[in-house]
Design a protein around this motif. Structure first.
Motif, short mmCIF file in Angstrom:
data_model
loop_
_atom_site.label_atom_id
_atom_site.label_comp_id
_atom_site.label_asym_id
_atom_site.label_seq_id
_atom_site.Cartn_x
_atom_site.Cartn_y
_atom_site.Cartn_z
N ARG A 73 0.88 -1.18 0.00
CA ARG A 73 0.00 0.00 0.00
C ARG A 73 0.91 1.23 0.00
NH1 ARG A 73 -4.41 -1.58 4.52
NH2 ARG A 73 -2.55 -1.77 5.81
N THR A 74 1.08 1.87 1.12
CA THR A 74 2.00 3.02 1.21
C THR A 74 2.95 2.80 2.39
OG1 THR A 74 0.80 4.39 2.80
CG2 THR A 74 0.09 4.52 0.48
N ASN A 76 3.19 4.61 4.81
CA ASN A 76 2.50 5.06 6.04
C ASN A 76 1.61 3.98 6.63
OD1 ASN A 76 3.62 7.70 5.84
ND2 ASN A 76 2.17 8.10 4.19
N ASP A 121 7.43 3.11 -1.58
CA ASP A 121 6.16 2.81 -2.25
C ASP A 121 6.19 3.36 -3.67
OD1 ASP A 121 5.49 5.56 -2.02
OD2 ASP A 121 4.41 5.22 -0.15
N THR A 123 4.48 5.72 -5.06
CA THR A 123 4.48 7.19 -5.14
C THR A 123 5.90 7.72 -5.07
OG1 THR A 123 2.28 7.28 -4.13
CG2 THR A 123 3.59 9.29 -4.06
#
Length: 175
Positions: A73-74, A76, A121, A123
């Motif tokens: 996912r990320t 975070n 990730d 991003t």
């Protein structure tokens, strides 16, 4: 003889995975007639300075890299088993900009993305993609995992995502 260069190589800095020293790896590459060698330790670049100087002394072209963990996912997300490590991905510095982006990514992975393992990730990959050469990695990579589970369309979509970001600097790894 066809020239060959190992681009997915771990040293003693891949803790609990490999015992080979940087010196032994470079010595073996030299004795096998290799002109270049990469170092891609798991989630760390602790051996890069030693690797670079050892290669230079031996007349081997050093290729600086890292086998990263890409969060599902990320970075975070730090809750469930899905967030514990992520998929493996090989990143290699193509030039000085790539080296700086690689260092940035690994620093973020260890300082902000760490959850069981240092993670980045997609991003972050988009943001720091310039100057990097990327390969799909080993069986721990996203594409091999999808293919192993017979998710061919999903694997194709992931390949196209990476090709869109890295263009001709994205490769499928064969082992």
């Amino acid at each position: 003889m066809i020239p060959f260069t190992h681009l997915h190589v771990h040293s003693q800095y891949s803790i609990l995975d490999v015992a080979a020293s940087v010196d032994a790896l470079v010595t073996k590459a030299k004795s096998d007639g290799m002109k270049a060698l990469a170092l891609t330790d798991h989630g760390t670049m602790f051996g890069i300075k030693e690797f670079h100087s050892t290669c230079k002394k031996s007349g081997i072209i050093p290729i600086l890299g890292c086998e990263t963990y890409v969060a599902a996912r990320t970075i975070n997300d730090k809750k469930d088993k899905i967030d514990r490590s992520g998929h493996h991905l090989i990143l290699l510095a193509k030039n000085e900009k790539g080296y700086k982006n690689l260092v940035k990514l690994i620093s973020i992975a260890n300082n902000e993305g760490f959850y069981y393992k240092p993670r980045i990730d997609k991003t972050l990959l988009e943001k720091y993609s310039e100057g990097l050469i990327v390969s799909s990695s080993c069986l721990g990579g996203e594409i091999p995992t999808l293919l192993t589970n017979n998710h061919l369309k999903d694997a194709e979509d992931v390949i196209l995502w990476y090709k869109n970001i890295f263009g001709s600097d994205y490769y499928l790894e064969l082992q």
